[in-house]
Motif scaffolding. Structure first.
Motif, PDB file in Angstrom:
ATOM      1  N   THR A   1       0.835  -1.204   0.000  1.00 12.26           N
ATOM      2  CA  THR A   1       0.000   0.000   0.000  1.00 12.26           C
ATOM      3  C   THR A   1       0.864   1.246   0.000  1.00 12.26           C
ATOM      4  OG1 THR A   1      -0.098   0.070   2.426  1.00 12.26           O
ATOM      5  CG2 THR A   1      -1.832  -1.189   1.267  1.00 12.26           C
ATOM      6  N   THR A   2       0.195   2.360  -0.261  1.00 12.00           N
ATOM      7  CA  THR A   2       0.862   3.657  -0.176  1.00 12.00           C
ATOM      8  C   THR A   2      -0.154   4.692   0.271  1.00 12.00           C
ATOM      9  OG1 THR A   2       2.214   5.272  -1.362  1.00 12.00           O
ATOM     10  CG2 THR A   2       0.377   4.337  -2.569  1.00 12.00           C
ATOM     11  N   VAL A   3       0.363   5.764   0.818  1.00 13.90           N
ATOM     12  CA  VAL A   3      -0.499   6.858   1.281  1.00 13.90           C
ATOM     13  C   VAL A   3      -0.528   7.927   0.204  1.00 13.90           C
ATOM     14  CG1 VAL A   3      -0.844   8.641   3.021  1.00 13.90           C
ATOM     15  CG2 VAL A   3      -0.014   6.370   3.703  1.00 13.90           C
TER      16      VAL A   3
ATOM     17  N   GLU B   1      -5.109   9.288   2.264  1.00 16.26           N
ATOM     18  CA  GLU B   1      -5.784   7.990   2.243  1.00 16.26           C
ATOM     19  C   GLU B   1      -4.814   6.899   1.797  1.00 16.26           C
ATOM     20  OE1 GLU B   1     -10.357   8.082   1.518  1.00 16.26           O
ATOM     21  OE2 GLU B   1      -9.423   9.200  -0.134  1.00 16.26           O
ATOM     22  N   LYS B   2      -5.080   5.682   2.298  1.00 14.85           N
ATOM     23  CA  LYS B   2      -4.207   4.560   1.967  1.00 14.85           C
ATOM     24  C   LYS B   2      -4.834   3.756   0.837  1.00 14.85           C
ATOM     25  CE  LYS B   2      -2.012   2.810   5.366  1.00 14.85           C
ATOM     26  NZ  LYS B   2      -1.655   2.062   6.599  1.00 14.85           N
TER      27      LYS B   2
END
Length: 411
Positions: free
Chosen positions: A34-36, A392-393
Motif C-alpha cells: 500500500t501507499t499513502v 488515504e491509503k
C-alpha cells in the motif's frame, strides 16, 4: 448410482474446503503493498525519437563542368570555409585564357602605334608634300599672272587663260590638302581608329575575365566551417553545372528534428520543454525546447512498415552536445503539461471496473473499491481529480485475488 453419489460427495467436500480457505484468508487478511496518497508534481509528455541535425548546413554545388580529377575530402572530414573540396580538368580553359591574353596584348600594341610619337615620319612626309605643293602653287600663280598680262595684250586666247586659271585652282586645292594632312599627322591617329582598338581591348579583357571565372569554377570550395556530412560525387566522373557535390554541417551548432503523430501534435506548442536522452549520450541527458512546428503533416513509413501522418518539429538543445553528431537518433520526451501540488498516485493502482477508473482503498482494514476521476497521466503516475483525498491509503498493485471487503494485511 453409487458412483454418482461418491462424485457429488467429493465435489461438496472440495467446495467446502475452498470456501473455508477463502473465509480463513479473508479473516486472516491478504498481504498487499500500500501507499499513502499525497500531493506532488506530474508531467504529461509525448515520447518519440528525434534525429540530430546541424542547423547550419550548406549544400555545395558544382558550378563548372568537366572531368572530376581529384576529391580532396571524405565524409567526416573537418573543413574550413574556402578549403578546396574537389578540382576538375581545366586544360581547355587554360588554352582559352592564353588566347584571350594574347588578343589583349595585340590590341594594346595596335593602340600604342596610334601615339603621335609614331607619326613623326608621317608628319615629315606630309610637310614635304606641303613644301612641294607650295612651290607648285607659287609657280602656277606666276604663270596665271603672266597669262592675264598676255591676254590683255591679245597675245593669248581666252582658252589659254582659262587653262592657266584652272591650273591655279588645282594648285591651290593641292596646297590646302597638303596642309590638312600635316595637321592630321601632328594630331596622331584618328579618334575612330583609337576607339576601334580600345573596343578590341575591352572585348579581349571581358573574354579573359570570363575564362578566368570559368577556371575558378573548376574548383569546388567549402562555403562554411564544418564537417562533410555527405559526398555525392566520385573521382573520374563528369561534373555538370548544378550537380550537388557535398553537404557540409557545423557540428558546433546542433538541433533535433522529430516527427510527431498528427493525432498528438495538438498537444505540442512552441516553447514546450523536452527531455533528451539516448545510447549515444551514455548516462548523460540534456534539456531542450520546441522552437518550430511545421505547418503541415507528411507521410512517413515507420520501421514496422506502417504509413503514418506525422508533423516535423525542431528542438533546440540546451546543454552539452560534444558527444553528438548529425544523424544520431535520440529519445525525446516533450513535456506538454505540468501540474504541481496535485494529488498523484501510481498508475499501477488504477484499474477499470464497470466502465470506470477505480482504486482499492484500505478502510477499517478491508479493501474497498473507490471510483476516481483521472487527470493528466505520465509514465508511471496519474493525477486524481476526484474520488480520493490526501492521506488515504490505497493498494499499489491490486491483482485478481483482491475482492472488495477482503481483509487486508499490510505487507
Amino acid at each position: 448410482m453409487k458412483k454418482k453419489r461418491i462424485y457429488w460427495a467429493i465435489t461438496i467436500i472440495i467446495l467446502c474446503i475452498v470456501s473455508g480457505l477463502i473465509y480463513v484468508k479473508m479473516q486472516g487478511g491478504q498481504a498487499v503493498e500500500t501507499t499513502v496518497t499525497e500531493k506532488g508534481e506530474i508531467k504529461q509528455y509525448i515520447e518519440d525519437i528525434a534525429v540530430v541535425k546541424s542547423n547550419k548546413r550548406q549544400t555545395v554545388y558544382i558550378e563548372g563542368a568537366g572531368k572530376i580529377n581529384n576529391i580532396e575530402v571524405n565524409v567526416g572530414d573537418y573543413v574550413k570555409k574556402g578549403d578546396v573540396l574537389l578540382t576538375m580538368d581545366k586544360q581547355d580553359l587554360e588554352l582559352k585564357l592564353k588566347d584571350a591574353t594574347a588578343k589583349i596584348e595585340a590590341a594594346k600594341a595596335q593602340l600604342a602605334s596610334t601615339d603621335s610619337s609614331n607619326y613623326v615620319n608621317k608628319i615629315e612626309i606630309a610637310q614635304a608634300a606641303v613644301d612641294s605643293a607650295k612651290v607648285n602653287y607659287e609657280s602656277i600663280t606666276r604663270d596665271l599672272n603672266n597669262a592675264k598680262t598676255l591676254f590683255e595684250s591679245d597675245a593669248i586666247s581666252q582658252q589659254e587663260l582659262n587653262k592657266a586659271e584652272d591650273a591655279y585652282k588645282t594648285a591651290e586645292v593641292t596646297l590646302k590638302s597638303a596642309n590638312l594632312q600635316v595637321e592630321d599627322a601632328k594630331d596622331g591617329a584618328p579618334d575612330y581608329l583609337k576607339d576601334g582598338y580600345m573596343a578590341v581591348i575591352e572585348q579581349a579583357v571581358i573574354l579573359r575575365d570570363s575564362v578566368m571565372r570559368e577556371i575558378e569554377k573548376q574548383q569546388v570550395l567549402a562555403s562554411i566551417d564544418g564537417i562533410i556530412l555527405e559526398k555525392l560525387v566520385d573521382e573520374n566522373s563528369m561534373g555538370v553545372t548544378g550537380t550537388v557535390a557535398f553537404l557540409i554541417g557545423d557540428i558546433k551548432s546542433l538541433e533535433l528534428e522529430g516527427n510527431i503523430l498528427s493525432d498528438d501534435i495538438y498537444k505540442v506548442q512552441i516553447g514546450n520543454e523536452v527531455e533528451v536522452s539516448g545510447k549515444a549520450m551514455g548516462d548523460l541527458s540534456v534539456e531542450g525546447k520546441i522552437i518550430k512546428i511545421a505547418p503541415e503533416a507528411k507521410n512517413i513509413t515507420s520501421s514496422l512498415g506502417v504509413n503514418q501522418k506525422r508533423v516535423p518539429v525542431t528542438i533546440q538543445i540546451n546543454g552539452e552536445t560534444s558527444l553528438l553528431r548529425p544523424g544520431y537518433d535520440l529519445d525525446i520526451k516533450i513535456i506538454t503539461q505540468v501540474k504541481s501540488d496535485t494529488l498523484v498516485i501510481p498508475d499501477s493502482a488504477v484499474f477499470d471496473y464497470k466502465g470506470s477508473s477505480c482504486v482499492f482503498i484500505v478502510d477499517s482494514g478491508k479493501a474497498v473499491i473507490r471510483e476516481i476521476k483521472k487527470g493528466i497521466e505520465s509514465e508511471k503516475t496519474i493525477e486524481v481529480l476526484e474520488g480520493l483525498k490526501e492521506g488515504e491509503k490505497i493498494l499499489i498493485k491490486p491483482d485478481n485475488n483482491i475482492k472488495e471487503g477482503m481483509k487486508i494485511k499490510l505487507g
